[in-house]
Design a protein around this motif. Structure first.
Motif, PDB file in Angstrom:
ATOM      1  N   THR A  68       0.849  -1.197   0.000  1.00 22.06           N
ATOM      2  CA  THR A  68       0.000   0.000   0.000  1.00 22.06           C
ATOM      3  C   THR A  68       0.885   1.247   0.000  1.00 22.06           C
ATOM      4  O   THR A  68       2.003   1.222   0.518  1.00 22.06           O
ATOM      5  CB  THR A  68      -0.908   0.043   1.246  1.00 22.06           C
ATOM      6  N   VAL A  75      -1.471  -0.680  -4.135  1.00 17.43           N
ATOM      7  CA  VAL A  75      -2.716   0.044  -3.839  1.00 17.43           C
ATOM      8  C   VAL A  75      -2.398   1.426  -3.269  1.00 17.43           C
ATOM      9  O   VAL A  75      -1.502   1.553  -2.424  1.00 17.43           O
ATOM     10  CB  VAL A  75      -3.534  -0.742  -2.777  1.00 17.43           C
ATOM     11  N   ASP A  76      -3.123   2.431  -3.731  1.00 22.61           N
ATOM     12  CA  ASP A  76      -2.979   3.787  -3.178  1.00 22.61           C
ATOM     13  C   ASP A  76      -4.198   4.592  -3.592  1.00 22.61           C
ATOM     14  O   ASP A  76      -4.674   4.442  -4.713  1.00 22.61           O
ATOM     15  CB  ASP A  76      -1.701   4.456  -3.722  1.00 22.61           C
ATOM     16  N   ILE A  79      -7.466   2.248   1.475  1.00 23.53           N
ATOM     17  CA  ILE A  79      -7.180   1.032   2.279  1.00 23.53           C
ATOM     18  C   ILE A  79      -8.394   0.644   3.121  1.00 23.53           C
ATOM     19  O   ILE A  79      -8.531  -0.513   3.506  1.00 23.53           O
ATOM     20  CB  ILE A  79      -5.933   1.159   3.190  1.00 23.53           C
ATOM     21  N   ILE A 124     -10.272  -2.103   1.200  1.00 20.29           N
ATOM     22  CA  ILE A 124      -9.622  -3.362   0.786  1.00 20.29           C
ATOM     23  C   ILE A 124     -10.450  -4.531   1.318  1.00 20.29           C
ATOM     24  O   ILE A 124     -10.974  -4.477   2.433  1.00 20.29           O
ATOM     25  CB  ILE A 124      -8.156  -3.401   1.297  1.00 20.29           C
ATOM     26  N   HIS A 149       2.857  -2.364   4.363  1.00 20.16           N
ATOM     27  CA  HIS A 149       1.827  -1.325   4.548  1.00 20.16           C
ATOM     28  C   HIS A 149       2.449   0.048   4.818  1.00 20.16           C
ATOM     29  O   HIS A 149       3.014   0.297   5.884  1.00 20.16           O
ATOM     30  CB  HIS A 149       0.927  -1.744   5.715  1.00 20.16           C
TER      31      HIS A 149
END
Ligand SMILES: NC(=O)c1ccc[n+]([C@@H]2O[C@H](COP(=O)([O-])OP(=O)(O)OC[C@H]3O[C@@H](n4cnc5c(N)ncnc54)[C@H](O)[C@@H]3O)[C@@H](O)[C@H]2O)c1
Length: 354
Positions: free
Chosen positions: A6, A30-31, A55, A58, A71
């Motif tokens: 992330t 992921v961002d 997040i 998710i 993370h």
């Protein structure tokens, strides 16, 4: 090894992702992209394709098949943490623990958490603090780091190993540049104004670590045997790199020739700590900090010269997290819980091609 990472559109994440790809990891990145409009320079490194996702959204499906989570995605410094402390708790504490819980349930074995030396706050002892020292967080950001560490340790078990990396304050060039951290800020001031005028006396201690050395620490934590990292805390940096803020200014002043320096009379910043970094060097024999403040300042000088950086770039809001989040709130691009708002509907004028 497949990993969910992330925060890959962030200052450190956009450097970590290419390094992990080079080391052969398969990445799901992921961002939510709060600072996505900021891009300082192009590099040759291949990076991961980042999925735009908060997040807090998710799901377990995002995590099945991953061996580890790295993370990084949080509201990542003291000023942004103070902007809306309850949202900082929602994202940094609650969503991080929710992510770890889902990861454990989905069979993920490792969770590398980006904590911070800011958990030490104002150190009460003249000695350098170690991982065993008490914490003394001074801000919502630092409090959340302490709470995540506390709650993540409860999730540790035979099938799930969290690791806590308490990073020193980062510095150095990144395409997703941040000018709100001390060395980068001073270097930007030196380049654009030829002058560093500090309000404070610069006496507080601040350990520093280059973003690339943080990336190495993450790779070491993923590759180390489980026993070496299971529920372990590591200060990330080097004991030789505890600087007083005024030392950092002097180093920058030396590298950016002709820069005038001045200091104030008082201590404006009550966060001050010196940190012992022996543990990470003992446990990860391949880990070393290859960058010190002077080398980092030279790197920034080279980048600023290469891109012919002007004041408008140094001052652009996307490189200063608080300003960018305030702008997104003011223009209602994010709502009061820091979720993106839906794009405005097309107007009749646009529909008729005007
Ligand atoms: N930079 C430092 O000096 C430093 C020092 C110690 C620890 N850390 C930690 O390292 C991590 C990365 O720091 P950084 O400097 O790269 O921060 P950054 O602010 O540059 O990047 C964080 C990224 O997380 C994303 N993000 C924030 N909230 C999100 C959410 N709810 N959902 C999805 N994405 C979200 C942002 O869009 C951003 O791209 C953070 O956890 C930070 O606390 C950083």
């Amino acid at each position: 090894m497949k990993i969910l990472i992330t925060g890959t559109d962030g200052y450190i994440g956009c450097i970590v992702a290419p390094l992990l790809l080079r080391e052969g990891f398969d990445l799901v990145a992921v961002d939510t992209g709060y600072y996505k409009t900021g891009w300082l320079f192009n590099g040759a490194a291949q990076s991961a394709r980042t999925i735009a996702k908060d997040i807090r959204n998710i799901t377990k499906d995002d995590l099945y098949g991953c061996k580890a989570v790295v993370h990084l995605a949080e509201l990542s410094n003291d000023p942004t943490g103070q902007l809306a402390p309850h949202i900082t708790h929602e994202i940094n504490h609650k969503a991080s623990i929710r992510l770890a819980t889902l990861a454990k349930e989905a069979g993920v074995e490792r969770f590398v958490y980006m904590s911070s030396c800011s958990v030490y706050g104002v150190a009460n002892s003249p000695d350098a603090v170690t991982e065993e020292s008490g914490v003394n967080p001074q801000t919502a950001y630092a409090e959340c780091k302490v709470l995540v560490e506390r709650d993540l340790v409860e999730l540790a078990g035979d099938t799930f190993s969290p690791t806590f990396l308490r990073n020193a304050t980062a510095f150095g060039a990144s395409p997703r540049m941040r000018f709100d951290i001390v060395l980068n800020n001073l270097a930007g001031l030196a380049w654009t104004t030829n002058r560093i005028a500090m309000v404070s006396d610069g006496t507080p201690w601040r350990p520093l670590v280059h973003a690339l050395d943080i990336a190495q620490a993450i790779a070491c934590a993923l590759e180390a045997p489980r026993d070496a990292v299971h529920a372990e805390v590591f200060n990330v940096g080097d004991s030789a790199q505890n600087y007083r803020v005024r030392d950092i200014a002097e180093i920058v002043g030396k590298v950016f020739e002709g820069c005038e320096l001045s200091f104030g009379e008082t201590g404006a910043d009550n966060r001050s700590y010196r940190v012992n970094f022996d543990k990470i060097h003992d446990r990860f024999p391949t880990f070393s900090c290859d960058w010190d403040a002077e080398r980092g300042a030279r790197q920034l000088h080279d980048v600023f010269r290469r891109i012919d950086m002007g004041a408008e770039v140094f001052e652009a809001r996307a490189f200063t997290r608080l300003e960018q989040l305030q702008y997104l709130l003011r223009t209602q691009q994010i709502d009061e819980r820091f979720y993106w708002t839906p794009a405005p509907r097309r107007t009749d004028a646009q529909d008729s091609g005007l």
